[in-house]
Design an enzyme around this catalytic site. Sequence first.
Site: not given
Ligand code: SIN
Length: 397
Positions: A114, A338
């Site tokens: 990520e 978020h």
């Molecule tokens: C995502 O899956 O993009 C969210 C993961 C997160 O907020 O750490």
Amino acid sequence: MQRTSYDVIVVGAGVAGLAFTLSLPADLRVALLTKGALGESNTRYAQGGLSAAVGPDDSPELHAQDTLAAGAELSDEEAVDTLVAGAPEAVRWLTALGAQFDTGPAGEVLLGREAAHSRRRVLHAGGDATGAEIERALVARVREDVNVDVFAGAFVVDLVVVDGRCRGIIAELEPDAELTFLEAPVTVLAAGGAGHLWATTSNPLGATADGLAMALRAGAAVADTEFVQFHPTVLAVPGATPFLVSEAVRGEGAFLRDAAGERFMLGNHTLAELAPRDVVARGIQQQMALDQRDHVDLDLRHLDPDEVRSRFPTITHELANRGLDLATDLLPVAPAAHYFIGGVVADTEGQTSLPGLLAFGEAASTGIHGANRLASNSLLEGLVFGMAGADRLAEEW
Ligand code: SIN
């Protein structure tokens, strides 16, 4: 008012509240309150996963470096070190509890990438249903615990503070019930975030800052409320409920395109689509303004469609419900609220400025996220600090 006594009251049944509850000595009598059904928390909707330095090319030091860099060097370094050092043990604990992370043919745990992670470090389950699997395993265990009274559909109205100490809560234990005073020497706020204070959010309906408001009214110290993380890629289909398209999708190679079809993030940051989340969200917002559009496009069309669909089954399904194909359509996305980085000031064992009150997870502000949380560090925070807080309480009981 009816009055009932417990040893510990836990407000919130996401990963933080459940990890704390399940790590307490088994003989303590616990009241666990959740606003919705048990299992229906923000945790359940986490897609990407759980970060932990468990890969052969990784270390807690690298994990700490990435966390500090993503946080714009505003994180509390000591707290970050505690977090990343506790991650491998937290994974072992969850696995022993029955959580099943995705594994490869030889049984090796699969690690996703990520944004702003220098290594593949993100454990996932069911492809993109990591939070649901973790919540499932935790809820299953808590249901077996005879010393935990679960109040689902309960609404906590306020903390009760007497002589400078939190003594419990006032709550409606079920919708429209009379108020009850639950008293306990220890009350835990693990009530999650605040996404629904904004017009668009990736969060489920329960994320309405109740814990933060209660803590403020009770006089607990609160910090960093100016740091609100906007996720860059929330599906922006007019009239449809916003839906998170995980950062892991960009981790597997998806591109962001402007109205002319160009990869605009290439000119914004050396890591392009995998720059820290705040950088990508700002890049998208600027591009939307330049293009005078309410979205940019997320593009996976250059990736193998079968691999895309099998790696991200939940997103594939949710997009299909909205008439879109994850692998073959350009997907309209825009930033949305978020994650609430600030919260009730707490140390890595949940201690707050108010005696008798602990705070964990998104409700807490431990300083680990600095100005911008590194992807997949939030489930980890709830686990590691929730477990540590329960251990400390056990020592002091
Ligand atoms: C995502 O899956 O993009 C969210 C993961 C997160 O907020 O750490």
